[in-house]
Write a protein that holds these residues in place. Structure first.
Motif, PDB file in Angstrom:
ATOM      1  N   ASP A 270      -3.174  -1.622   4.305  1.00 43.29           N
ATOM      2  CA  ASP A 270      -2.869  -0.298   4.850  1.00 43.29           C
ATOM      3  C   ASP A 270      -1.597  -0.333   5.694  1.00 43.29           C
ATOM      4  O   ASP A 270      -0.759   0.569   5.617  1.00 43.29           O
ATOM      5  CB  ASP A 270      -4.046   0.211   5.695  1.00 43.29           C
ATOM      6  CG  ASP A 270      -5.242   0.587   4.810  1.00 43.29           C
ATOM      7  OD1 ASP A 270      -5.045   0.697   3.580  1.00 43.29           O
ATOM      8  OD2 ASP A 270      -6.358   0.744   5.341  1.00 43.29           O
ATOM      9  N   GLU A 271      -1.444  -1.384   6.485  1.00 44.00           N
ATOM     10  CA  GLU A 271      -0.230  -1.492   7.303  1.00 44.00           C
ATOM     11  C   GLU A 271       1.008  -1.624   6.434  1.00 44.00           C
ATOM     12  O   GLU A 271       2.052  -1.020   6.700  1.00 44.00           O
ATOM     13  CB  GLU A 271      -0.310  -2.709   8.237  1.00 44.00           C
ATOM     14  CG  GLU A 271      -1.062  -2.431   9.518  1.00 44.00           C
ATOM     15  CD  GLU A 271      -1.044  -3.625  10.465  1.00 44.00           C
ATOM     16  OE1 GLU A 271      -0.020  -4.349  10.490  1.00 44.00           O
ATOM     17  OE2 GLU A 271      -2.054  -3.832  11.160  1.00 44.00           O
ATOM     18  N   GLN A 275       3.999   1.027   6.443  1.00 46.81           N
ATOM     19  CA  GLN A 275       5.356   0.639   6.826  1.00 46.81           C
ATOM     20  C   GLN A 275       6.333   0.727   5.656  1.00 46.81           C
ATOM     21  O   GLN A 275       7.504   0.350   5.792  1.00 46.81           O
ATOM     22  CB  GLN A 275       5.364  -0.795   7.383  1.00 46.81           C
ATOM     23  CG  GLN A 275       4.618  -0.913   8.705  1.00 46.81           C
ATOM     24  CD  GLN A 275       4.575  -2.336   9.228  1.00 46.81           C
ATOM     25  OE1 GLN A 275       5.427  -3.147   8.907  1.00 46.81           O
ATOM     26  NE2 GLN A 275       3.568  -2.627  10.043  1.00 46.81           N
ATOM     27  N   GLY A 276       5.826   1.183   4.511  1.00 47.75           N
ATOM     28  CA  GLY A 276       6.708   1.347   3.364  1.00 47.75           C
ATOM     29  C   GLY A 276       7.082   0.048   2.699  1.00 47.75           C
ATOM     30  O   GLY A 276       8.045  -0.018   1.928  1.00 47.75           O
ATOM     31  N   ILE A 277       6.345  -1.012   3.000  1.00 47.89           N
ATOM     32  CA  ILE A 277       6.665  -2.316   2.395  1.00 47.89           C
ATOM     33  C   ILE A 277       5.993  -2.435   1.030  1.00 47.89           C
ATOM     34  O   ILE A 277       6.605  -2.881   0.065  1.00 47.89           O
ATOM     35  CB  ILE A 277       6.225  -3.464   3.331  1.00 47.89           C
ATOM     36  CG1 ILE A 277       7.015  -3.375   4.646  1.00 47.89           C
ATOM     37  CG2 ILE A 277       6.439  -4.810   2.659  1.00 47.89           C
ATOM     38  CD1 ILE A 277       6.522  -4.306   5.723  1.00 47.89           C
ATOM     39  N   ALA A 278       4.738  -1.995   0.966  1.00 46.47           N
ATOM     40  CA  ALA A 278       4.023  -2.022  -0.310  1.00 46.47           C
ATOM     41  C   ALA A 278       4.060  -0.638  -0.941  1.00 46.47           C
ATOM     42  O   ALA A 278       4.094   0.375  -0.251  1.00 46.47           O
ATOM     43  CB  ALA A 278       2.579  -2.469  -0.088  1.00 46.47           C
ATOM     44  N   GLU A 279       4.082  -0.606  -2.270  1.00 53.31           N
ATOM     45  CA  GLU A 279       4.068   0.671  -2.969  1.00 53.31           C
ATOM     46  C   GLU A 279       3.210   0.552  -4.212  1.00 53.31           C
ATOM     47  O   GLU A 279       2.939  -0.544  -4.702  1.00 53.31           O
ATOM     48  CB  GLU A 279       5.494   1.068  -3.349  1.00 53.31           C
ATOM     49  CG  GLU A 279       6.182   0.037  -4.228  1.00 53.31           C
ATOM     50  CD  GLU A 279       7.663   0.328  -4.402  1.00 53.31           C
ATOM     51  OE1 GLU A 279       7.980   1.005  -5.388  1.00 53.31           O
ATOM     52  OE2 GLU A 279       8.475  -0.096  -3.546  1.00 53.31           O
ATOM     53  N   GLN A 285      -1.175  -2.148  -5.544  1.00 45.66           N
ATOM     54  CA  GLN A 285      -0.229  -2.071  -4.437  1.00 45.66           C
ATOM     55  C   GLN A 285       0.659  -3.316  -4.487  1.00 45.66           C
ATOM     56  O   GLN A 285       0.155  -4.443  -4.456  1.00 45.66           O
ATOM     57  CB  GLN A 285      -0.969  -1.983  -3.101  1.00 45.66           C
ATOM     58  CG  GLN A 285      -1.607  -0.631  -2.840  1.00 45.66           C
ATOM     59  CD  GLN A 285      -0.568   0.487  -2.734  1.00 45.66           C
ATOM     60  OE1 GLN A 285       0.561   0.265  -2.299  1.00 45.66           O
ATOM     61  NE2 GLN A 285      -0.960   1.695  -3.151  1.00 45.66           N
ATOM     62  N   VAL A 286       1.941  -3.073  -4.567  1.00 43.99           N
ATOM     63  CA  VAL A 286       2.865  -4.148  -4.897  1.00 43.99           C
ATOM     64  C   VAL A 286       4.046  -4.147  -3.924  1.00 43.99           C
ATOM     65  O   VAL A 286       4.458  -3.090  -3.449  1.00 43.99           O
ATOM     66  CB  VAL A 286       3.399  -3.959  -6.343  1.00 43.99           C
ATOM     67  CG1 VAL A 286       4.419  -5.027  -6.694  1.00 43.99           C
ATOM     68  CG2 VAL A 286       2.244  -3.988  -7.330  1.00 43.99           C
ATOM     69  N   VAL A 287       4.549  -5.333  -3.618  1.00 43.63           N
ATOM     70  CA  VAL A 287       5.752  -5.449  -2.797  1.00 43.63           C
ATOM     71  C   VAL A 287       6.883  -5.993  -3.667  1.00 43.63           C
ATOM     72  O   VAL A 287       6.735  -7.048  -4.290  1.00 43.63           O
ATOM     73  CB  VAL A 287       5.522  -6.393  -1.598  1.00 43.63           C
ATOM     74  CG1 VAL A 287       6.804  -6.559  -0.788  1.00 43.63           C
ATOM     75  CG2 VAL A 287       4.392  -5.870  -0.727  1.00 43.63           C
ATOM     76  N   PHE A 288       7.989  -5.255  -3.698  1.00 41.09           N
ATOM     77  CA  PHE A 288       9.153  -5.706  -4.467  1.00 41.09           C
ATOM     78  C   PHE A 288      10.178  -6.335  -3.530  1.00 41.09           C
ATOM     79  O   PHE A 288      10.311  -5.925  -2.381  1.00 41.09           O
ATOM     80  CB  PHE A 288       9.786  -4.526  -5.214  1.00 41.09           C
ATOM     81  CG  PHE A 288       8.931  -4.002  -6.321  1.00 41.09           C
ATOM     82  CD1 PHE A 288       8.951  -4.592  -7.574  1.00 41.09           C
ATOM     83  CD2 PHE A 288       8.079  -2.912  -6.103  1.00 41.09           C
ATOM     84  CE1 PHE A 288       8.152  -4.110  -8.603  1.00 41.09           C
ATOM     85  CE2 PHE A 288       7.266  -2.434  -7.130  1.00 41.09           C
ATOM     86  CZ  PHE A 288       7.304  -3.033  -8.379  1.00 41.09           C
TER      87      PHE A 288
END
Length: 572
Positions: A270-271, A275-279, A285-288
């Motif tokens: 959730d954090e 914070q717009g890090i994961a999308e 839910q993935v982090v690029f």
RNA sequence: GCCCCGGUAGCUCAACUGGAUAGAGCGUCUGCCUUCUAAGCAGAAUGUUGUGGGUUCGAGUCCCGCCCGGGGUACCA
């Protein structure tokens, strides 16, 4: 630590001559060839060239300003601009005499101790430990001990795999196929059987897969029956892990498994989203890492499309916990090399999540264990070699050898020697290579008792102990000075002085094999000394000094071996 | 396809981060036990560091190409 004094003085001189230069990489190292001297630096050559100076002329300028007459004979400028330092007999004598008085053992603890978290071993619940786990366990434990020897605060943590998707299949197996008798005899083997059974049955069978998913969901929702089975699987596994650890004489400050972080996983994701890090991408839910060269094509998933967390999520929560609990300056993970990408992602991700964490991350990875055909290791039957069987075999071989060499020792003592020697051989075999090389597993190599092996080092130690046994009640006099003239004495003594240098190298590179190499050389130098320099038959100061030299060698050997996680024995 | 490791003596491995003549062990050969434990010591033989170029005083180590092996590469850890 004479080389550090030389290094510091050298850096001061260079700094005075060349104020802009970075002197931190001007290092004083042991000479590779004794004929050139005892210590050397080659850093002036490059430095001079980078500043359009003639290296030899620059070296001459430095030597002009460098006053080390207290420690060294006149400095030689050799070849293109090496500085060669040769220790004065007095400096060597002072260092040995100080050590003989117990003031130091050729190393010093760090003036600024750091806190280091070391994560090693980390076996999975319901799977037997095999030869692969031993590398992480033994490497991690040895590293922890070297850091501690040098005065750092270490927290060791066994991050057990006790949560995750494998429990769905395990629960199905437990409920439908459990053999209680087999469980009582060898719990891990039975659980492994259940897992393989269900895994095979679920191959292409939707119904079995659905049952496994269902059991996993029930477990994660807190179903009482599944939780009870889960607890039992963990208890049985941990019991067997502890047996192995106890045999290996390895321990941990913490054993916080993956399940410890379960309650935090949702919050972490959730954090990251907030914070717009994961999308979201393809339902997960993935982090690029678009700005990251090597990770550009390798996004990290922090929540699977079915809503469950994965190991990246768990590891993030684990890092957060470690940061909050211990405020370490460094976190070290000891795992095999296949996880390099995972840890790159984890470290990059944590940097983005908590940019001011202030921790240094270090993935200390090791190579694969291969079979003699050069492919990933399996026995003929396809089963991975179990750790317990390997340890048994090692002790048996050592027992056979000690019984042959020293049949008059009581059986009980031979058993204890066999334990120390056998386990030592296995540990040393794992520690003495460069950890990043793949290594070919071979029973005879791993359990060898001659050559560059633990028994060789242990044997040198027993010879020293034997001399002191012969000494009986006679008290040891400490020499005020050492007047060494035999070549073997000098070589041995000078090697003792390098102990601290090696220890520092080990923690810099997280490579215990440097310490193994050092101890092997030390034992070799002692061997030559022992053949050529009688101790008890010598008289006067020579006898006193040689006894002290033996004593110091014994102390360094024992400290070094214990730091690697090996025990010593007085007889073999 | 792309990324990361690796390739060193017959075999198993080192090589202090770019240093001086690439070292050990196993195996092979030769000596050494009435003297502190021979699980040892002394000595011999064994190499185009996968390959072709490059960088420089100097390359197993750094850069580029190629060959071979291993691993990784979106919901296992």
């Amino acid at each position: 630590m004479i080389h550090l004094v030389l290094q510091e003085k050298l850096q001061q001189v260079v700094n005075a001559l060349m104020p802009e230069a970075d002197v931190s990489n001007i290092l004083v190292r042991p000479c590779p060839e004794p004929k050139f001297g005892d210590y050397q630096t080659n850093a002036l050559i490059g430095l001079a060239k980078r500043n359009q100076l003639n290296p030899r002329e620059f070296a001459a300028q430095v030597v002009e300003q460098l006053d080390v007459t207290e420690y060294c004979e006149p400095i030689e400028i050799a070849g293109p601009g090496f500085l060669n330092f040769r220790l004065k007999a007095m400096a060597l004598s002072d260092s040995l005499a100080g050590a003989a008085r117990g003031e130091h053992l050729f190393y010093h603890t760090d003036a600024e101790p750091r806190t280091v978290v070391i994560d090693y071993s980390s076996p999975n619940v319901a799977k037997p430990m095999h030869v692969g786990h031993i590398r992480s366990t033994i490497l991690g434990y040895a590293l922890a001990k070297v850091f501690r020897l040098l005065g750092h605060k270490v927290v060791t943590d066994n991050h057990i795999g006790d949560w995750g998707t494998q429990f769905g299949k395990l629960l199905v197996g437990w409920k439908e196929h459990l053999d209680k008798e087999a469980l009582g005899q060898d719990a891990l083997a039975e659980m492994e059987r259940l897992y393989k059974l269900v895994n095979a049955a679920s191959d292409g069978d939707e119904a079995v897969l659905a049952r496994a998913r269902n059991e996993l969901v029930k477990l994660q929702d807190g179903d009482a029956e599944n939780l009870a089975i889960w607890h039992e699987m963990i208890d049985l596994s941990r019991h067997q892990f502890d047996e192995i650890y106890s045999r290996l004489r390895v321990n941990f400050d913490e054993t916080l498994g993956e399940s410890f972080y379960n309650d935090r996983l949702k919050g972490v994701v959730d954090e990251l989203i907030a914070q717009g890090i994961a999308e979201e991408s393809e339902g997960a839910q993935v982090v690029f890492f678009n700005d990251h060269k090597s990770l550009k094509k390798h996004p990290a998933i922090v929540r699977k499309s079915d809503g469950a967390a994965n190991y990246t999520t768990t590891d993030l929560a684990t890092l957060e916990h470690r940061q909050n609990t211990w405020q370490p300056s460094e976190v070290i993970y000891v795992t095999d090399g296949r996880q390099q990408l995972h840890f790159q992602q984890l470290f990059a991700l944590y940097d983005r999540w908590k940019p001011n964490h202030g921790m240094k991350f270090n993935h200390v990875w090791f190579g694969a264990i291969l079979g003699e055909d050069g492919r990933p290791f399996k026995t003929r039957s396809g089963e991975i070699i179990r750790l317990a069987g390997l340890l048994d075999e090692a002790e048996q071989r050592a027992f056979d050898t000690v019984s042959k060499k020293n049949p008059d020792l009581p059986e009980e003592e031979r058993n204890e020697i066999a334990r120390v020697v056998g386990l030592g051989a296995i540990k040393y075999a794992d520690l003495s290579g460069n950890r990043q090389s793949d290594y070919v597993f071979n029973w005879d190599t791993m359990l060898a008792l001659v050559g560059n092996t633990a028994p060789y080092l242990l044997y040198a130690f027993t010879r020293i102990r034997s001399i002191f046994r012969k000494l009986g009640d006679e008290s040891l006099t400490r020499p005020k000075a050492f007047a060494l003239d035999q070549a073997e004495e000098l070589t041995l003594a000078k090697h003792l002085l390098r102990f601290g240098l090696v220890l520092e190298l080990v923690i810099e590179e997280c490579r215990p094999n440097y310490l193994c190499n050092y101890l092997y050389e030390l034992a070799g130098h002692f061997g030559s000394f022992y053949e050529n320099c009688p101790v008890l038959q010598a008289g006067g100061d020579t006898r006193t000094q040689r006894l002290a030299l033996c004593n110091l060698t014994g102390q360094v050997l024992q400290t070094g071996l214990e730091t690697l996680g090996l025990e010593t024995t007085d007889r073999m």
